[in-house]
Design a protein around this motif. Structure first.
Motif, PDB file in Angstrom:
ATOM      1  N   ASP A 179       0.834  -1.189   0.000  1.00  0.00           N
ATOM      2  CA  ASP A 179       0.000   0.000   0.000  1.00  0.00           C
ATOM      3  C   ASP A 179       0.877   1.250   0.000  1.00  0.00           C
ATOM      4  O   ASP A 179       1.885   1.307   0.703  1.00  0.00           O
ATOM      5  CB  ASP A 179      -0.893  -0.003   1.245  1.00  0.00           C
ATOM      6  N   GLY A 180       0.481   2.240  -0.799  1.00  0.00           N
ATOM      7  CA  GLY A 180       1.240   3.489  -0.847  1.00  0.00           C
ATOM      8  C   GLY A 180       2.370   3.402  -1.839  1.00  0.00           C
ATOM      9  O   GLY A 180       2.266   3.858  -2.981  1.00  0.00           O
ATOM     10  N   ALA A 181       3.489   2.827  -1.385  1.00  0.00           N
ATOM     11  CA  ALA A 181       4.616   2.475  -2.257  1.00  0.00           C
ATOM     12  C   ALA A 181       5.071   3.628  -3.145  1.00  0.00           C
ATOM     13  O   ALA A 181       5.241   3.471  -4.346  1.00  0.00           O
ATOM     14  CB  ALA A 181       4.245   1.259  -3.104  1.00  0.00           C
ATOM     15  N   ALA A 182       5.301   4.792  -2.533  1.00  0.00           N
ATOM     16  CA  ALA A 182       5.681   5.978  -3.298  1.00  0.00           C
ATOM     17  C   ALA A 182       6.968   5.774  -4.081  1.00  0.00           C
ATOM     18  O   ALA A 182       7.131   6.324  -5.170  1.00  0.00           O
ATOM     19  CB  ALA A 182       5.811   7.184  -2.362  1.00  0.00           C
ATOM     20  N   GLU A 183       7.884   4.983  -3.524  1.00  0.00           N
ATOM     21  CA  GLU A 183       9.167   4.752  -4.206  1.00  0.00           C
ATOM     22  C   GLU A 183       9.226   3.371  -4.862  1.00  0.00           C
ATOM     23  O   GLU A 183      10.302   2.828  -5.094  1.00  0.00           O
ATOM     24  CB  GLU A 183      10.315   4.917  -3.209  1.00  0.00           C
ATOM     25  N   ALA A 184       8.064   2.831  -5.203  1.00  0.00           N
ATOM     26  CA  ALA A 184       8.015   1.494  -5.815  1.00  0.00           C
ATOM     27  C   ALA A 184       8.778   1.437  -7.130  1.00  0.00           C
ATOM     28  O   ALA A 184       9.305   0.374  -7.503  1.00  0.00           O
ATOM     29  CB  ALA A 184       6.563   1.084  -6.031  1.00  0.00           C
ATOM     30  N   TYR A 185       8.850   2.556  -7.853  1.00  0.00           N
ATOM     31  CA  TYR A 185       9.553   2.565  -9.138  1.00  0.00           C
ATOM     32  C   TYR A 185      11.049   2.284  -8.973  1.00  0.00           C
ATOM     33  O   TYR A 185      11.739   1.965  -9.947  1.00  0.00           O
ATOM     34  CB  TYR A 185       9.352   3.904  -9.858  1.00  0.00           C
ATOM     35  N   MET A 186      11.578   2.379  -7.732  1.00  0.00           N
ATOM     36  CA  MET A 186      12.990   2.088  -7.486  1.00  0.00           C
ATOM     37  C   MET A 186      13.242   0.594  -7.292  1.00  0.00           C
ATOM     38  O   MET A 186      14.389   0.145  -7.403  1.00  0.00           O
ATOM     39  CB  MET A 186      13.473   2.837  -6.240  1.00  0.00           C
ATOM     40  N   VAL A 187      12.196  -0.175  -6.973  1.00  0.00           N
ATOM     41  CA  VAL A 187      12.362  -1.607  -6.691  1.00  0.00           C
ATOM     42  C   VAL A 187      11.325  -2.423  -7.461  1.00  0.00           C
ATOM     43  O   VAL A 187      10.768  -3.399  -6.944  1.00  0.00           O
ATOM     44  CB  VAL A 187      12.258  -1.883  -5.170  1.00  0.00           C
ATOM     45  N   MET A 188      11.076  -2.055  -8.690  1.00  0.00           N
ATOM     46  CA  MET A 188      10.049  -2.735  -9.482  1.00  0.00           C
ATOM     47  C   MET A 188      10.388  -4.195  -9.728  1.00  0.00           C
ATOM     48  O   MET A 188       9.491  -5.059  -9.681  1.00  0.00           O
ATOM     49  CB  MET A 188       9.829  -2.008 -10.810  1.00  0.00           C
ATOM     50  N   ASP A 189      11.656  -4.502  -9.994  1.00  0.00           N
ATOM     51  CA  ASP A 189      12.035  -5.890 -10.264  1.00  0.00           C
ATOM     52  C   ASP A 189      11.731  -6.782  -9.067  1.00  0.00           C
ATOM     53  O   ASP A 189      11.230  -7.907  -9.220  1.00  0.00           O
ATOM     54  CB  ASP A 189      13.520  -5.978 -10.625  1.00  0.00           C
ATOM     55  N   GLU A 190      12.013  -6.279  -7.876  1.00  0.00           N
ATOM     56  CA  GLU A 190      11.786  -7.060  -6.668  1.00  0.00           C
ATOM     57  C   GLU A 190      10.292  -7.258  -6.403  1.00  0.00           C
ATOM     58  O   GLU A 190       9.868  -8.343  -5.994  1.00  0.00           O
ATOM     59  CB  GLU A 190      12.452  -6.364  -5.476  1.00  0.00           C
ATOM     60  N   ILE A 191       9.511  -6.230  -6.633  1.00  0.00           N
ATOM     61  CA  ILE A 191       8.064  -6.353  -6.443  1.00  0.00           C
ATOM     62  C   ILE A 191       7.477  -7.347  -7.435  1.00  0.00           C
ATOM     63  O   ILE A 191       6.653  -8.199  -7.080  1.00  0.00           O
ATOM     64  CB  ILE A 191       7.380  -4.982  -6.594  1.00  0.00           C
ATOM     65  N   LYS A 192       7.917  -7.255  -8.677  1.00  0.00           N
ATOM     66  CA  LYS A 192       7.398  -8.166  -9.702  1.00  0.00           C
ATOM     67  C   LYS A 192       7.790  -9.612  -9.392  1.00  0.00           C
ATOM     68  O   LYS A 192       6.977 -10.536  -9.531  1.00  0.00           O
ATOM     69  CB  LYS A 192       7.919  -7.760 -11.079  1.00  0.00           C
ATOM     70  N   GLU A 193       9.018  -9.825  -8.966  1.00  0.00           N
ATOM     71  CA  GLU A 193       9.475 -11.177  -8.645  1.00  0.00           C
ATOM     72  C   GLU A 193       8.663 -11.773  -7.495  1.00  0.00           C
ATOM     73  O   GLU A 193       8.354 -12.970  -7.486  1.00  0.00           O
ATOM     74  CB  GLU A 193      10.959 -11.164  -8.277  1.00  0.00           C
ATOM     75  N   ALA A 194       8.289 -10.932  -6.545  1.00  0.00           N
ATOM     76  CA  ALA A 194       7.500 -11.406  -5.410  1.00  0.00           C
ATOM     77  C   ALA A 194       6.042 -11.660  -5.792  1.00  0.00           C
ATOM     78  O   ALA A 194       5.309 -12.318  -5.045  1.00  0.00           O
ATOM     79  CB  ALA A 194       7.575 -10.392  -4.269  1.00  0.00           C
TER      80      ALA A 194
END
Length: 417
Positions: free
Chosen positions: A277-292
């Motif tokens: 939720d929120g994830a304002a800086e998600a664009y910095m760790v997109m690969d990790e989020i996608k892998e999860a």
């Protein structure tokens, strides 16, 4: 002179009373029947110049047939015949009812005073036992604000600001009691990772302390699950056990990239289902989020920049979506009046800053329904689903557009603002 037969008179009086009672009961029955019938037997045909079904490509000059609160058929006006008994409504654009993927509406009220702000309990930073169900006000004016703009379903409950602030729930934006509005009474546990927690509580004072406290709660819940069945009940551990059993999921508010990574590590360690939720800086760790394989309820696109969310961007939703990450939209929590945002206004800004239009529409409808586990009943205009439909007088992503009619469960619940 005839004598008075008291026995016969009593029988006549009793008989008359019985007939009167029966008559009253029959009248009451039919009054109730005729009052209820329109609610369940209404037949509606909706004609739209453009119909977004969220189940395929939009239909030009489409029609949606509704019977008894359920979608009966969806197709083009040239291929579907509208029965004469159906009440016809027309619109420029027709969509499924929008879904607000994370809100505190119903716990947080419109007046911004202590008496209508139940979304965050400040007596402890760890309170998984708190039920949104027990604090939801179905008559709250903010619910009508959202309903009149086309939001028909809301995932709401305890908000960010505590390590574990409490439980969330899913409701329709209709009804006068929580029972009438309810879809799911316990959907998730709301958690927060970040500096915002320390401003609300004396402890934890740092991120590492907060995570240590959270891990200890989860470990204690594991031990509780493996313990003696005769143990004393612990409502907090029961809620955490539901999380660990996969019955509910965790909504973790985390804005900083390293806080997002902490959330992902916790999810991997304990195996619970996670909605970032929120994830304002998600664009910095997109690969990790996608892998999860974790979906993200993006911060309100137009959120005020500050604190952990200072690096929020209009482009984040589009970037995550392009990377193959499921993105949802939320109204979130506002510390100022009018206390709520409107999700398709937030989606509109995302579209203006790079997000694909149809993907944004799906994020507000079928994608949100899938993540929340309610896609078998709502989220798209398909045969057999509940008739949650919105009739707009223009593009819903244009600010000047309004919802002419909002239909929930086959009932017109709003007609213009």
């Amino acid at each position: 002179m005839k004598s008075f037969n008291t026995h016969s008179a009593a029988k006549n009086i009793t008989s008359t009373a019985m007939v009167s009672l029966t008559t009253r009961l029959m009248v009451s029955f039919f009054m109730i029947l005729f009052a209820v019938l329109p609610a369940f037997a209404q037949q509606i045909a909706i004609k739209g110049e453009l119909v977004h079904t969220s189940a395929g490509a939009p239909i030009t000059n489409g029609v949606v047939l509704i019977s008894d609160g359920i979608i009966e058929q969806v197709g083009s006006q040239s291929s579907l015949r509208i029965p004469s008994a159906y009440e016809v409504h027309e619109a420029a654009v027709v969509t499924p009812g929008f879904i607000d993927a994370h809100s505190v509406v119903g716990l947080a009220g419109i007046y911004n005073v202590d008496s209508d702000q139940d979304q965050l309990e400040l007596s402890s930073a760890l309170q998984p036992e708190l039920r949104a169900f027990d604090a939801y006000n179905a008559r709250e004016e903010l619910i009508k604000v959202l309903r009149d703009r086309g939001i028909t379903t809301v995932h709401t409950g305890h908000g960010p600001g505590a390590v574990i602030s409490g439980q969330t729930m899913i409701v329709k934006t209709t009804g006068t009691t929580v029972g009438e509005a309810l879809i799911d009474s316990t959907t998730a546990l709301a958690m927060t990772i970040g500096s915002g927690v320390r401003s609300n509580f004396d402890s934890p004072g740092t991120r590492s302390k907060a995570i240590a406290m959270l891990r200890q709660q989860l470990i204690s819940a594991q031990e509780y699950m493996d313990g003696d069945e005769d143990r004393s009940r612990d409502l907090g551990k029961e809620a955490l056990a539901q999380l660990l059993n996969g019955e509910i999921f965790a909504v973790i508010t985390a804005h900083r990239s390293y806080d997002i990574m902490t959330a992902l590590r916790l999810q991997e360690e304990f195996g619970f289902k996670l909605l970032l939720d929120g994830a304002a800086e998600a664009y910095m760790v997109m690969d990790e989020i996608k892998e999860a394989g974790v979906p993200v309820t993006i911060h309100p696109t137009m959120m005020r920049l500050g604190g952990d969310g200072e690096n929020a961007s209009f482009e984040t939703a589009g970037k995550l979506s392009d990377a193959g990450i499921t993105v949802l939209f939320q109204s979130g929590y506002e510390g100022y009046v009018p206390k709520t945002r409107v999700v398709h206004f937030e989606a509109a800004i995302a579209v203006a800053n790079g997000m694909d239009y149809n993907q944004a529409m799906n994020a507000l409808t079928i994608d949100a329904a899938r993540v929340l586990g309610i896609d078998n009943q709502t989220g798209s205009l398909e045969r057999g689903k509940q008739a949650d439909v919105v009739l707009f007088n223009g593009d819903p992503f244009e600010y000047t557009t309004t919802a002419d009619r909002v239909i929930i469960g086959g009932q017109v619940v709003s007609e213009g603002e």
